[in-house]
Design an enzyme around this catalytic site. Structure first.
Site, PDB file in Angstrom:
ATOM      1  CB  CYS A   1     146.158  83.710  59.870  1.00 48.75           C
ATOM      2  SG  CYS A   1     145.887  81.994  59.392  1.00 48.75           S
TER       3      CYS A   1
ATOM      4  CD  GLU B   1     156.277  43.080  37.201  1.00 48.24           C
ATOM      5  OE1 GLU B   1     156.210  41.872  37.457  1.00 48.24           O
ATOM      6  OE2 GLU B   1     155.300  43.757  36.863  1.00 48.24           O
TER       7      GLU B   1
ATOM      8  CG  ASP C   1     155.511  52.721  36.659  1.00 47.16           C
ATOM      9  OD1 ASP C   1     154.869  52.271  35.694  1.00 47.16           O
ATOM     10  OD2 ASP C   1     155.333  53.844  37.179  1.00 47.16           O
TER      11      ASP C   1
ATOM     12  CE  LYS D   1     141.665  64.116   9.523  1.00 44.12           C
ATOM     13  NZ  LYS D   1     142.798  63.367  10.064  1.00 44.12           N
TER      14      LYS D   1
ATOM     15  CE  LYS E   1     142.215  71.994  14.732  1.00 44.85           C
ATOM     16  NZ  LYS E   1     143.386  72.262  15.550  1.00 44.85           N
TER      17      LYS E   1
ATOM     18  CD  GLU F   1     140.636  61.533  12.253  1.00 47.57           C
ATOM     19  OE1 GLU F   1     141.509  62.382  12.497  1.00 47.57           O
ATOM     20  OE2 GLU F   1     140.654  60.816  11.243  1.00 47.57           O
TER      21      GLU F   1
HETATM   22  S1  IVH Z   1     144.527  66.300   9.761  1.00 47.36           S
HETATM   23  C1  IVH Z   1     145.960  66.813   5.655  1.00 47.36           C
HETATM   24  N1  IVH Z   1     143.561  65.439  12.061  1.00 47.36           N
HETATM   25  O1  IVH Z   1     145.254  70.659  13.664  1.00 47.36           O
HETATM   26  C2  IVH Z   1     145.351  66.830   7.001  1.00 47.36           C
HETATM   27  N2  IVH Z   1     144.881  67.406  12.074  1.00 47.36           N
HETATM   28  O2  IVH Z   1     144.532  73.326  12.718  1.00 47.36           O
HETATM   29  C3  IVH Z   1     146.033  67.708   7.964  1.00 47.36           C
HETATM   30  N3  IVH Z   1     145.230  68.354  14.306  1.00 47.36           N
HETATM   31  O3  IVH Z   1     147.977  71.020  11.491  1.00 47.36           O
HETATM   32  C4  IVH Z   1     145.670  67.583   9.365  1.00 47.36           C
HETATM   33  N4  IVH Z   1     144.095  66.853  15.421  1.00 47.36           N
HETATM   34  O4  IVH Z   1     148.340  69.796  13.731  1.00 47.36           O
HETATM   35  C5  IVH Z   1     144.295  66.384  11.447  1.00 47.36           C
HETATM   36  N5  IVH Z   1     142.672  64.555  14.013  1.00 47.36           N
HETATM   37  C6  IVH Z   1     143.396  65.479  13.405  1.00 47.36           C
HETATM   38  C7  IVH Z   1     144.022  66.527  14.106  1.00 47.36           C
HETATM   39  C8  IVH Z   1     144.754  67.483  13.397  1.00 47.36           C
HETATM   40  C9  IVH Z   1     144.820  67.933  15.503  1.00 47.36           C
HETATM   41  C10 IVH Z   1     146.047  69.586  14.100  1.00 47.36           C
HETATM   42  C11 IVH Z   1     147.143  69.450  13.082  1.00 47.36           C
HETATM   43  C12 IVH Z   1     146.825  70.478  12.047  1.00 47.36           C
HETATM   44  C13 IVH Z   1     146.048  71.477  12.829  1.00 47.36           C
HETATM   45  C14 IVH Z   1     145.213  72.372  11.955  1.00 47.36           C
END
Ligand code: IVH
Length: 678
Positions: free
Chosen positions: A414, A36, A34, A296, A119, A117
């Site tokens: 206490c 530097e 930090d 996805k 969420k 991924e």
């Molecule tokens: S994809 C077209 N990926 O969750 C695709 N959303 O409940 C749209 N979110 O509005 C979203 N992690 O704010 C995507 N790995 C992830 C995510 C993610 C969190 C959120 C995002 C979305 C909400 C929906």
């Protein structure tokens, strides 16, 4: 430095700083410390200050936060910002999976790849880059129209202001702004100290911090960004012809965006289920909060084929985790004593697993919480891991109350020293009345030697407890008298000559202490690190701070009535006064920060009040200017006021100033006086 050299050096410094941001925020592999990093930043600030015309909005120095806004502007997204459909359990996920396979491949034995991924649990943000430069940032709003938060987004260090080489002409990046759990805990701790309401969870904290009209507040909040999607105007062919969701994430990382390192390309439903199971169990190990996984379809061409419904893609689903709430039985309430003598109740219950962690206790904050919940020993209680971080008792199932449920009584004594406990008039907390209670002294010493205070290494909790027991420490100021016990210390078991010498050396070194650390160390209620810094900037020397009336204390930024009253109560207490006296007598010396030009400032030592409106500065900026020039800004006019700066529409303060014969100047004259006008 001439202008050509300055230009060159600015470019070097900016790219060096950006490289370190990338290493730290995206690769999680910092190459410098930090100190530097701050040095590079300071050099850049200096050169830019010398040549203001070389300043650009994408400079890393611009992350400190722009001027406050009146309100957020609406922003129409160039493309709809989609949300996600949820799958709340395994069956719902199966339905999604089967539907996708059927629609794209006609069902059968196909097992397409899915990108899995995390969420992230924060709030969705869209970032637009033109020719690699961040030009605007917005929240989702209703998906079509959101709010413009560009100035705030610029303060988030993990959002690149400029992209790495190879970026498209135009790029929209979608991702989540969130707060790491540790930063959330720290923020709430500071807010509690300052008597401000705590945020319920990291998501609320992130949302509250991002939607601030004053970007400086956002800048102080340690927000993070994680990208999960992007698009160009022309489609994927302008993104290195990427055809895979998984590859797209790697591409985003290479452009400079943090993406989750925990993602997989799953080849079967079994892999997806395993990913979900793993993170449902292990989510508490992550630095950030997740409330599920996002699955996805990996093939981007197939994504396009499936398309979208009104609000969400048909090719993705958020497979949520079970909420981190459980019912259990309350077995006991334990009391502990804090640094201020406050007695805090803790609920002890049958263990439950919440977001992967085994939990059997939760704070009840104060006795009022026991009354509010109307909880008894033996009750079925609902425990939630608030925002995945801190467990909390949120409710009682009254129907299940056993007939022999035990009353929870307020502490009379206490729990540590056994002396009388008392509820302070006008407050909810019960306190230990013994200023020498070993628990209080131990907690005070712990705070006193901590990193943001006297920063004395080698005086850990265990050693401090031993010294207290042996009578070497009756309060924190005794630390500086430990040298008088040198030979006795060296006799102690497991405490050799060398460690004693090291400890005494560390104490000696710590006795010269920066002013804000000193204010933090002495342990004024509601004054934490942040407030201590503000107070140190505002009131100098310490003697002036000690004597300042409440009204003057409240002129400091972020200091309200509660804090001001607590400071006064501290200094008016003879116990604190004698502790301070002993500290100075035992060799403690405060090191003051240098004030810019304060010595020859025309307002040094003066109290200056501002009223009405001015073109040149805001109310906050006015206070900063006054402090920088060695004066004390105040909100109200009194006989002590030296100058009133009266802008347009000045009201009653102007009349009052006239009555007291206070010198009155216009904002313009004021800036001229300080030689700040252009
Ligand atoms: S994809 C077209 N990926 O969750 C695709 N959303 O409940 C749209 N979110 O509005 C979203 N992690 O704010 C995507 N790995 C992830 C995510 C993610 C969190 C959120 C995002 C979305 C909400 C929906």
């Amino acid at each position: 430095m001439n202008k050509t050299d300055a230009e060159k050096r600015i470019a070097e410094l900016r790219s060096e700083i950006e490289r370190h941001n990338y290493l730290y925020y995206v690769m999680d592999a910092p190459a410098i410390n930090d100190f530097e990093y701050d040095r590079l930043m300071r050099e850049l600030q200096d050169v830019e200050k010398e040549y203001p015309e070389l300043m650009t909005p994408d400079s890393p120095t611009q992350r400190v936060g722009d001027k406050p806004l009146e309100k957020f502007e609406n922003y129409t997204h160039p493309y709809r910002m989609y949300s996600l459909n949820n799958a709340l359990n395994g069956e719902e996920f199966d339905d999604f999976y089967r539907r996708v396979v059927k629609e794209i491949y006609g069902g059968g034995l196909f097992s397409p790849a899915f990108s899995c991924e995390h969420k992230f649990d924060g709030l969705a943000v869209e970032l637009i880059y033109e020719r690699g430069v961040l030009i605007c940032a917005s929240t989702r709003g209703n998906g079509e129209v959101g709010e413009l938060i560009t100035a705030n987004a610029r303060t988030i260090k993990s959002i690149p202001l400029r992209l790495n080489q190879g970026c498209p002409e135009w790029l929209a990046v979608y991702g989540e702004v969130l707060m790491y759990k540790a930063d959330f805990v720290e923020l709430n701790r500071n807010r509690l100290e300052q008597d401000e309401p705590e945020f319920a969870n990291p998501r609320n904290a992130a949302a509250g911090s991002l939607r601030q009209l004053d970007p400086k507040i956002t800048a102080s909040r340690k927000l993070r960004f994680h990208a999960y999607g992007a698009r160009t105007k022309e489609g994927e062919k302008t993104m290195n012809s990427i055809t895979s969701q998984f590859a797209k994430m790697t591409y985003l990382r290479d452009l400079g965006f943090p993406v989750s390192p925990h993602r997989i390309k799953a080849q079967s439903i079994g892999d997806i289920t395993e990913f979900h199971r793993k993170w449902e169990n292990d989510r508490s190990k992550l630095k950030y909060e997740i409330d599920g996984i996002v699955v996805k379809l990996d093939d981007i061409n197939a994504q396009d084929e499936l398309g979208y419904d009104a609000k969400s893609p048909k090719w993705a689903v958020a497979w949520k985790f079970k909420p981190a709430v459980e019912t259990t039985i309350l077995r006991d309430v334990e009391y502990s004593v804090g640094r201020m003598g406050t007695i805090t109740p803790t609920a002890i219950f049958d263990p439950v697993i919440l977001s992967g962690a085994r939990i059997s206790r939760a704070t009840l904050h104060n006795f009022n919480e026991v009354i509010r919940l109307d909880v008894k020993i033996g009750d079925s209680i609902i425990v939630e891991r608030s925002g995945d971080v801190i467990p909390k008792v949120v409710g009682v199932i009254k129907e299940k109350r056993p007939t022999d449920a035990g009353e929870i009584v307020p502490p009379e004594k206490c729990p540590v020293c056994g002396q009388r406990a008392e509820q302070v008039v006008g407050e909810v907390a019960y306190m230990c009345t013994n200023p020498e209670c070993p628990a209080v002294v131990r907690e005070r010493v712990k705070h006193f030697v901590s990193r943001q205070a006297f920063d004395i290494e080698g005086l850990g909790e265990e050693i401090a407890a031993r010294f207290i027991e042996l009578g070497f420490l009756r309060d924190a100021s005794d630390i500086f008298l430990l040298k008088n016990h040198e030979s006795e210390l060296k006799e102690l078991e497991r405490f050799g000559e060398k460690s004693v010498n090291n400890l005494l050396k560390a104490i000696e070194k710590a006795s010269k202490i920066e002013y804000w650390r000193f204010i933090n160390a002495i342990g004024i209620r509601y004054v934490g690190e942040q407030t201590a810094r503000i107070l140190a900037d505002t009131f100098q020397p310490f003697a002036a701070f000690m004597e300042a009336p409440e009204e003057i204390l409240m002129s400091a930024r972020e200091v309200g009535e509660t804090v001001a009253r607590s400071i006064r109560a501290f200094f008016d207490n003879p116990g604190s006064r004698s502790m301070l006296k002993r500290l100075f007598a035992n060799g403690v010396e405060i090191i003051y920060p240098e004030k810019i030009g304060a010595a020859d400032s025309p307002i040094a030592g003066m109290t200056v009040v501002f009223t009405g409106k001015a073109d040149g500065f805001t109310r906050e900026e006015f206070k900063e200017i006054v402090r920088k020039h060695g004066g004390t800004p105040s909100e109200s006019v009194s006989g002590n006021t030296s100058i009133l700066v009266a802008g347009e529409n000045a009201g009653s303060k102007l009349d009052k100033a006239k009555k007291f014969g206070v010198k009155i100047v216009s904002p313009k004259d004021f800036l001229e006086l300080l030689k700040l006008s252009e």
